[in-house]
Motif scaffolding. Sequence first.
Motif, mmCIF file in Angstrom:
data_model
loop_
_atom_site.group_PDB
_atom_site.id
_atom_site.type_symbol
_atom_site.label_atom_id
_atom_site.label_comp_id
_atom_site.label_asym_id
_atom_site.label_seq_id
_atom_site.Cartn_x
_atom_site.Cartn_y
_atom_site.Cartn_z
ATOM 1 N N UNK A 1 37.399 49.241 54.104
ATOM 2 C CA UNK A 1 38.366 50.072 53.509
ATOM 3 C C UNK A 1 38.018 50.518 52.007
ATOM 4 N N UNK A 2 37.711 51.707 51.934
ATOM 5 C CA UNK A 2 36.891 52.229 50.604
ATOM 6 C C UNK A 2 37.953 52.146 49.370
ATOM 7 N N UNK A 3 37.759 51.472 48.443
ATOM 8 C CA UNK A 3 38.285 51.561 47.191
ATOM 9 C C UNK A 3 37.268 51.896 45.929
ATOM 10 N N UNK A 4 38.066 52.270 44.718
ATOM 11 C CA UNK A 4 37.437 52.286 43.650
ATOM 12 C C UNK A 4 37.789 51.343 42.492
ATOM 13 N N UNK A 5 36.820 50.792 41.790
ATOM 14 C CA UNK A 5 37.042 49.678 40.764
ATOM 15 C C UNK A 5 36.605 50.413 39.466
ATOM 16 N N UNK A 6 37.458 50.664 38.381
ATOM 17 C CA UNK A 6 36.967 51.106 37.114
ATOM 18 C C UNK A 6 35.731 50.269 36.720
ATOM 19 N N UNK A 7 34.626 50.876 36.262
ATOM 20 C CA UNK A 7 33.514 50.019 35.681
ATOM 21 C C UNK A 7 34.052 49.244 34.128
ATOM 22 N N UNK A 8 35.161 49.705 33.572
ATOM 23 C CA UNK A 8 35.701 48.907 32.438
ATOM 24 C C UNK A 8 36.243 47.719 32.778
ATOM 25 N N UNK A 9 36.559 47.379 34.301
ATOM 26 C CA UNK A 9 37.210 46.051 34.555
ATOM 27 C C UNK A 9 36.152 45.188 34.403
ATOM 28 N N UNK A 10 36.394 43.962 33.728
ATOM 29 C CA UNK A 10 35.105 42.978 33.514
ATOM 30 C C UNK A 10 35.017 42.228 34.649
ATOM 31 N N UNK A 11 33.690 41.677 34.762
ATOM 32 C CA UNK A 11 33.253 41.023 36.073
ATOM 33 C C UNK A 11 34.302 39.877 36.295
ATOM 34 N N UNK A 12 34.827 39.077 35.295
ATOM 35 C CA UNK A 12 35.762 37.858 35.563
ATOM 36 C C UNK A 12 37.037 38.331 36.205
ATOM 37 N N UNK A 13 37.379 39.642 36.062
ATOM 38 C CA UNK A 13 38.753 39.949 36.595
ATOM 39 C C UNK A 13 38.499 40.842 38.143
ATOM 40 N N UNK A 14 37.433 41.026 38.542
ATOM 41 C CA UNK A 14 37.044 41.672 39.662
ATOM 42 C C UNK A 14 37.594 41.110 40.861
ATOM 43 N N UNK A 15 37.568 39.509 41.042
ATOM 44 C CA UNK A 15 38.260 38.877 42.147
ATOM 45 C C UNK A 15 39.492 39.310 41.908
ATOM 46 N N UNK A 16 40.309 39.219 40.993
ATOM 47 C CA UNK A 16 41.690 39.250 40.880
ATOM 48 C C UNK A 16 42.242 40.842 41.506
ATOM 49 N N UNK A 17 41.249 41.990 41.033
ATOM 50 C CA UNK A 17 41.881 43.108 41.609
ATOM 51 C C UNK A 17 41.401 43.055 43.227
ATOM 52 N N UNK A 18 40.529 42.606 43.502
ATOM 53 C CA UNK A 18 40.149 42.541 45.181
ATOM 54 C C UNK A 18 41.353 41.898 45.862
ATOM 55 N N UNK A 19 41.718 40.738 45.426
ATOM 56 C CA UNK A 19 42.900 40.062 46.095
ATOM 57 C C UNK A 19 44.010 40.847 45.944
ATOM 58 N N UNK A 20 44.142 41.483 44.940
ATOM 59 C CA UNK A 20 45.503 42.253 44.829
ATOM 60 C C UNK A 20 45.442 43.524 45.895
ATOM 61 N N UNK A 21 44.286 44.171 45.775
ATOM 62 C CA UNK A 21 44.010 45.268 47.031
ATOM 63 C C UNK A 21 44.549 44.715 48.414
ATOM 64 N N UNK A 22 43.960 43.536 48.628
ATOM 65 C CA UNK A 22 44.273 42.891 49.895
ATOM 66 C C UNK A 22 45.615 42.663 50.229
#
Length: 603
Positions: free
Chosen positions: A208-229
């Motif tokens: 499922x295609x999504x877009x993540x802003x480059x401004x989101x720091x790497x340490x928050x990437x996991x949090x964003x992905x889990x929220x999407x799921x």
Amino acid sequence: MRGQRLLGALGVVLLLGAGCGIPAASDVRVDGKGGTASGAGSVNGQGSEPPTRPASGSANDTFVRNFLSAAAGEPDRAYERVKQFIAPEHRFQLQEKKGSEIALTVVRLREAVFTLNSDSTTTVKITVQQIGVLRTNGTLAPPVATETEYEFGLRSGALGGSGKDELAGLYVLDPPNVLLLSDVALQQYYRDASIYFWNSDRSRLVPDQRYLPDAVPEERRVNEVVKWLVGGPSDWLRPGVVGLPDRTELINNATGANNRWEVNLDMSVDDQTRIDQLITQLAWSLGNLAGELELKIRNNAQPVQDLNERRLSKKLYPITVGPQRFGVYEGAIRPLDFAGEPSGTVPLAAAVNRNIVSAGLARDDDTILAAMVVSSGKGRERLAVGTGRAPVSVLNRSASEYASISRPVWLRTMNARPARGLVVADGRLYRFDEAARMYQVPLNLPSAEVTAVAAALDGQRVALIAGGRLYVAAVDLDGGGVSIGPPRPLVTSLTGLSAVDWGSEDRLMVAGSAGQPAIYEISLDGALETPLRTDVGAKVNHLTSYPTNRTVPLPTGAFMYEANGVAYRNSPFERIGPERVRDIAPPPAGVRASNPSAPFFLY
């Protein structure tokens, strides 16, 4: 005063700014994003946020380009970034929204006209193509707006304000009451990523295609992905997949340190198999993120999992060998030989390898799935289907004949379900089974005239061309049949669409016209376009691709096509002549050899 016209649209300026630099007729496949842009911070060597207003200068075209990039980044600051570009006395015209209501209107720029006024302001009129709405959950939904033009003004900072920053550069007057984002800014300031959901019988993960802003720091990437799921799949994909259990919530934020990531979910599931499937789902949804994952269900920790090891042990697709090229030569399937590539033997017995117009073959472990369009004489065609170990020697034929049948495609599965496929016959979409029985598949489309169908490697998504438009749709395989969810229309700059296939998980290869016949790579939401060939010279009536994937990857995307009775391959680009056809006798003296046609990949 007569307006100054920025021809070719701002999109041309922005594409050059993105660092592509590839001629339009090049056969180079572009993966990833372009060059550096000035902004706050840097991710992967590029600016994580677009330039600010003071950094955007006083050149009209550059300033407008940056204004149409300003909304890019984390959603909760989008209005703040855009309002920096708007003159203080006009900021009230941009009505601000909060939370999940924040949405960016993504447009493809066609043209910009600048008209200098007598009061030293400039009127800007931009012509656009509406692409979609970028929501806070990273999805790009179909467009809501219908505007093809937006008009606003520009004034010099020197005409108002007192501070140093206020006096510099330009300001926007009478802004549109939406957050506009150009398609090039979407590509430049976001990373597109796939998250995964299980299909209905939990045998296959579906991207499922999504877009993540480059401004989101790497340490928050996991949090964003889990929220999407937790939020569930995109609307168009929902009929073919299942989300997490209802009322699943993230307990606190996902955290990480020293390559160890902790995710704590309030989720109503006690089945260890389901929990293990969730770990696999998370591992693939986190892309190439390395390290260890500790999943907790209501604070109860599961055994720590190495993300790379989980991805290696739980493959996405049931393929084990790379693609082999075949084509149709004088009514029979023949191997196509190219140096440095694996070449196979025809998986059909000679007795049934005749009168073939086009073919779609697939591997299912040790089984060959063969579906062919065969000529039945007098300009009529039938579907012929056979399955079994190679060489397949028995073919079943459809009960009905048709004036025209498209290349058939198989819906790949990972369980013991009977094989099923899709084909277009006389403008209607049909599913077929191993006995070549054909059943019309209902489609809720403005036009019932279907001209092409292609199936993704996961077997749960299809692309369609119907009524001259491009669509994607989810496939539901429950109940022994095949149903297609509501198709989502995609916006593209191509016209006269004639052929489509899947180039990767989130990209389509599409043939049409860009002023002349061309082949483009287009994202599943229509936002991102890459010209692959713009010098085709004739209408493409056949297009096939080996989809880029992480199970059996190729260094570059591989595709073949046919136009005006001649077949071609890419990378390197060349005509596929009779010299590439294996196992054929040379023609008699003075007789010109036939051209191979309808090329395809077997994998």
